[in-house]
Design a protein around this motif. Structure first.
Motif, short mmCIF file in Angstrom:
data_model
loop_
_atom_site.label_atom_id
_atom_site.label_comp_id
_atom_site.label_asym_id
_atom_site.label_seq_id
_atom_site.Cartn_x
_atom_site.Cartn_y
_atom_site.Cartn_z
N GLU A 20 -16.68 17.31 12.02
CA GLU A 20 -17.76 17.38 13.01
C GLU A 20 -17.21 17.74 14.39
OE1 GLU A 20 -20.00 13.76 12.84
OE2 GLU A 20 -20.59 14.07 10.74
N GLY A 21 -16.31 18.72 14.40
CA GLY A 21 -15.74 19.23 15.64
C GLY A 21 -14.50 18.51 16.11
N ALA A 22 -14.14 17.41 15.47
CA ALA A 22 -12.97 16.62 15.89
C ALA A 22 -11.80 16.89 14.95
CB ALA A 22 -13.31 15.14 15.89
N PRO A 23 -10.63 17.25 15.47
CA PRO A 23 -9.45 17.44 14.61
C PRO A 23 -8.96 16.10 14.08
CG PRO A 23 -8.84 17.67 16.93
CD PRO A 23 -10.32 17.52 16.90
N VAL A 24 -8.66 16.04 12.79
CA VAL A 24 -8.26 14.78 12.17
C VAL A 24 -7.08 14.99 11.24
CG1 VAL A 24 -10.57 13.74 12.27
CG2 VAL A 24 -9.92 15.09 10.26
N TYR A 25 -6.30 13.93 11.06
CA TYR A 25 -5.32 13.83 9.99
C TYR A 25 -6.03 13.21 8.78
CZ TYR A 25 -1.82 14.30 13.71
OH TYR A 25 -1.06 14.74 14.79
N VAL A 26 -5.70 13.70 7.60
CA VAL A 26 -6.26 13.14 6.37
C VAL A 26 -5.16 12.36 5.66
CG1 VAL A 26 -7.50 13.64 4.24
CG2 VAL A 26 -7.81 15.12 6.24
N VAL A 27 -5.33 11.05 5.59
CA VAL A 27 -4.31 10.15 5.04
C VAL A 27 -4.91 9.40 3.85
CG1 VAL A 27 -2.83 8.16 5.48
CG2 VAL A 27 -3.17 9.89 7.27
N LYS A 28 -4.28 9.58 2.69
CA LYS A 28 -4.74 8.88 1.48
C LYS A 28 -3.93 7.60 1.31
CE LYS A 28 -3.61 10.25 -2.72
NZ LYS A 28 -3.54 11.01 -3.99
N VAL A 29 -4.65 6.50 1.12
CA VAL A 29 -4.01 5.19 0.94
C VAL A 29 -4.45 4.60 -0.39
CG1 VAL A 29 -3.78 2.84 1.83
CG2 VAL A 29 -3.89 4.78 3.43
N THR A 30 -3.49 4.12 -1.16
CA THR A 30 -3.80 3.43 -2.42
C THR A 30 -3.35 1.98 -2.27
OG1 THR A 30 -3.38 5.47 -3.66
CG2 THR A 30 -3.45 3.41 -4.92
N ASN A 31 -4.30 1.04 -2.45
CA ASN A 31 -3.93 -0.37 -2.27
C ASN A 31 -3.43 -0.97 -3.57
OD1 ASN A 31 -6.17 -1.11 -3.82
ND2 ASN A 31 -7.40 -1.74 -2.07
N THR A 32 -3.08 -2.23 -3.54
CA THR A 32 -2.45 -2.86 -4.71
C THR A 32 -3.41 -3.04 -5.87
OG1 THR A 32 -2.91 -5.03 -3.69
CG2 THR A 32 -0.71 -4.07 -3.34
N ASN A 33 -4.73 -2.92 -5.63
CA ASN A 33 -5.70 -3.01 -6.71
C ASN A 33 -6.05 -1.65 -7.29
OD1 ASN A 33 -6.00 -5.83 -6.64
ND2 ASN A 33 -7.43 -5.69 -4.93
N GLY A 34 -5.37 -0.60 -6.79
CA GLY A 34 -5.61 0.74 -7.30
C GLY A 34 -6.76 1.46 -6.63
N TYR A 55 0.84 -1.19 0.00
CA TYR A 55 0.00 0.00 0.00
C TYR A 55 0.88 1.25 0.00
CZ TYR A 55 -3.76 -3.13 1.68
OH TYR A 55 -4.67 -4.14 1.83
N LYS A 56 0.38 2.32 -0.60
CA LYS A 56 1.04 3.61 -0.57
C LYS A 56 0.20 4.56 0.28
CE LYS A 56 3.15 3.04 -5.14
NZ LYS A 56 3.25 3.59 -6.52
N ALA A 57 0.85 5.25 1.23
CA ALA A 57 0.14 6.17 2.12
C ALA A 57 0.74 7.56 2.03
CB ALA A 57 0.19 5.66 3.56
N GLU A 58 -0.14 8.57 2.09
CA GLU A 58 0.30 9.96 1.97
C GLU A 58 -0.52 10.82 2.92
OE1 GLU A 58 0.37 13.57 -1.36
OE2 GLU A 58 -0.43 11.58 -1.87
N LEU A 59 0.15 11.62 3.74
CA LEU A 59 -0.53 12.59 4.59
C LEU A 59 -0.83 13.82 3.74
CD1 LEU A 59 -1.51 13.64 7.35
CD2 LEU A 59 0.84 14.39 7.80
#
Length: 243
Positions: free
Chosen positions: A146-160, A135-139
């Motif tokens: 909805e009021g909660a602070p979050v990290y946004v992480v994009k993940v691309t798996n082996t099937n695209g 898998y490839k991950a990118e911040l």
């Protein structure tokens, strides 16, 4: 038939998916803390099978569903819609279904695109060992969800398949995912918002989820009734019946 296939991809995306300051942390650190929040590397490495009993609520209907998964081996779901049983299964790299609502009263092989879309469901460990899985991950940033602070992480798996994860800065649970998959030549995006996280045998699991997709007439709510961790499973249930 296209809407039925979209619905199948939405569900695949959900199970596949039950098991996932920016300048101060990189994506590896964020995913490490997420894995710890979900039970830790040791617990997730020992996760071999799971059985989930749940209820789907859609358009005023209460739809019971049972899902059985063996890690990297097989997946089977049985859904009862007003007395009609729908079965979907993955057996290694092939899949099949029985869906009388689509005129499929006999076991029918799933097309390759469906198998690819559902293949993530046989991985119970989510982002654990994501690099080894290919898998490839990118911040890609930070937001408030909805009021909660979050990290946004994009993940691309082996099937695209591209999965955007909204990971809580406080708990490191995945609060929402956006999943993109191609079905019948069209790109479909499904939004899933998860809540009511509980631990079962040391594994953290969301017991509630709201799923939204342009393929459905409205939002679908999933309420998990029970989760069994590492039950004994007869793997013959994943094989397509001959008759």
């Amino acid at each position: 038939m296209r809407n039925q296939r979209f619905f199948q991809v939405v569900m695949a995306a959900f199970f596949a998916l039950i098991l996932s300051s920016a300048s101060a942390q990189n994506v590896e650190e964020i995913i490490f803390k997420h894995v710890e929040a979900m039970g830790g590397a040791e617990k997730l490495s020992s996760l071999k099978s799971m059985k989930i009993e749940a209820s789907l609520q859609l358009m005023g209907m209460e739809i019971p569903t049972t899902t059985t998964i063996v890690q990297q081996r097989g997946f089977r779901s049985e859904t009862d819609i007003q007395g009609t049983k729908i079965i979907q299964a993955i057996d290694g790299k092939t899949g099949w279904s029985i869906n009388p609502m689509m005129g499929q009263n006999a076991p029918t092989p799933l097309p390759d695109e469906m198998v690819n879309a559902m293949s993530g469901q046989i991985d119970l460990t989510g982002l654990h060992n994501y690099m080894a899985k290919g898998y490839k991950a990118e911040l890609i940033g930070e937001e408030t969800l909805e009021g909660a602070p979050v990290y946004v992480v994009k993940v691309t798996n082996t099937n695209g398949m591209v999965i955007t994860n909204y990971i809580s800065k406080d708990t490191y649970y995945i609060l929402r995912t956006l999943v993109k998959a191609t079905v019948s030549g069209q790109e479909v995006e499904t939004k899933m918002t998860q809540s009511n996280f509980k631990q079962v045998d040391g594994i953290t699991y969301p017991f509630s989820a709201e799923i939204e997709s342009p393929a459905m007439p409205g939002a679908m709510t999933m309420v998990v009734k029970s989760v069994q961790v590492n039950p004994v499973v007869d793997e013959s249930i994943f094989a397509m019946p001959k008759n």
